[in-house]
Design an enzyme around this catalytic site. Sequence first.
Site, PDB file in Angstrom:
ATOM      1  N   VAL A 113       0.864  -1.178   0.000  1.00  0.00           N
ATOM      2  CA  VAL A 113       0.000   0.000   0.000  1.00  0.00           C
ATOM      3  C   VAL A 113       0.908   1.238   0.000  1.00  0.00           C
ATOM      4  O   VAL A 113       1.834   1.325   0.792  1.00  0.00           O
ATOM      5  CB  VAL A 113      -0.875   0.013   1.277  1.00  0.00           C
ATOM      6  CG1 VAL A 113      -1.800   1.221   1.252  1.00  0.00           C
ATOM      7  CG2 VAL A 113      -1.667  -1.287   1.431  1.00  0.00           C
ATOM      8  N   VAL A 114       0.695   2.163  -0.947  1.00  0.00           N
ATOM      9  CA  VAL A 114      -0.300   2.142  -1.995  1.00  0.00           C
ATOM     10  C   VAL A 114       0.321   1.633  -3.294  1.00  0.00           C
ATOM     11  O   VAL A 114       1.521   1.744  -3.486  1.00  0.00           O
ATOM     12  CB  VAL A 114      -0.923   3.538  -2.235  1.00  0.00           C
ATOM     13  CG1 VAL A 114      -1.808   3.965  -1.082  1.00  0.00           C
ATOM     14  CG2 VAL A 114       0.126   4.602  -2.506  1.00  0.00           C
ATOM     15  N   VAL A 117       2.692   3.848  -5.558  1.00  0.00           N
ATOM     16  CA  VAL A 117       3.934   4.357  -4.970  1.00  0.00           C
ATOM     17  C   VAL A 117       4.712   3.232  -4.287  1.00  0.00           C
ATOM     18  O   VAL A 117       5.771   2.805  -4.754  1.00  0.00           O
ATOM     19  CB  VAL A 117       3.647   5.502  -3.968  1.00  0.00           C
ATOM     20  CG1 VAL A 117       4.931   5.940  -3.258  1.00  0.00           C
ATOM     21  CG2 VAL A 117       3.006   6.689  -4.676  1.00  0.00           C
ATOM     22  N   CYS A 118       4.181   2.736  -3.191  1.00  0.00           N
ATOM     23  CA  CYS A 118       4.918   1.775  -2.361  1.00  0.00           C
ATOM     24  C   CYS A 118       5.143   0.439  -3.056  1.00  0.00           C
ATOM     25  O   CYS A 118       6.085  -0.289  -2.718  1.00  0.00           O
ATOM     26  CB  CYS A 118       4.172   1.561  -1.047  1.00  0.00           C
ATOM     27  SG  CYS A 118       3.817   3.108  -0.187  1.00  0.00           S
ATOM     28  N   VAL A 119       4.295   0.105  -4.018  1.00  0.00           N
ATOM     29  CA  VAL A 119       4.479  -1.111  -4.808  1.00  0.00           C
ATOM     30  C   VAL A 119       5.212  -0.806  -6.107  1.00  0.00           C
ATOM     31  O   VAL A 119       6.212  -1.439  -6.443  1.00  0.00           O
ATOM     32  CB  VAL A 119       3.123  -1.789  -5.107  1.00  0.00           C
ATOM     33  CG1 VAL A 119       3.315  -2.999  -6.014  1.00  0.00           C
ATOM     34  CG2 VAL A 119       2.434  -2.201  -3.812  1.00  0.00           C
TER      35      VAL A 119
END
Length: 210
Positions: A113-114, A117-119
């Site tokens: 998440v999110v 961005v984070c993935v």
Amino acid sequence: MSATYKRLDKDDAVLLMVDHQSGLISLVQDFSPDEFRNNVLALADIGVFFELPTILTTSFDAGPNGPIVPEMLDRFPDAPFIRRPGQINAWDNEDFVKAIKATGRKQLIIAGVVTDVCVSFPALSAIEDGYDVFVVTDASGTFNKTVQQAAWQRMSSAGVQLMNWFSVACELHRDWRNDMEGLGALLSNHLPNYRNLMTSYTKLQEAKKE
């Protein structure tokens, strides 16, 4: 030119659970809260079932992003847990990348998440560094469907394979004869309709013994 089928291999895969934090999860709107929780825990249970090396990471968890959800620590009490002090892209954190390299594996299964961005950021970075990357779409969430689709398109264009948790489980398993009851129980715990299949299967097995 057709692409090569790179299938998941339980002996070469690492599970990366990125920023499943109490604050960030409140931003997820492309899945219902119950659906998303179920998907994330299903993927975590897959990691446990196949004994995948698993790495947990959080971003600025002393701030509004919040702490990691307790279910992750319950399932992976001995996993490397990288608490990033500020890096938004987990790949920018030296300890995170070192933990991945220490496994000696080249397939990265990522959820977080999110999504955009984070993935996406570590997925794209890992592709650039020569890893095979598999993003679990339904265990990753973001603000809305428009953002979701844009993130998926960006990653897919770069060579990331997009999967759901059920297909991850089946591709890792390869053959039902490996452990029908074990995987069947896992699927039943997260797919109510699959429990009906397992109930039917169990009854048939019992009938054969009579």
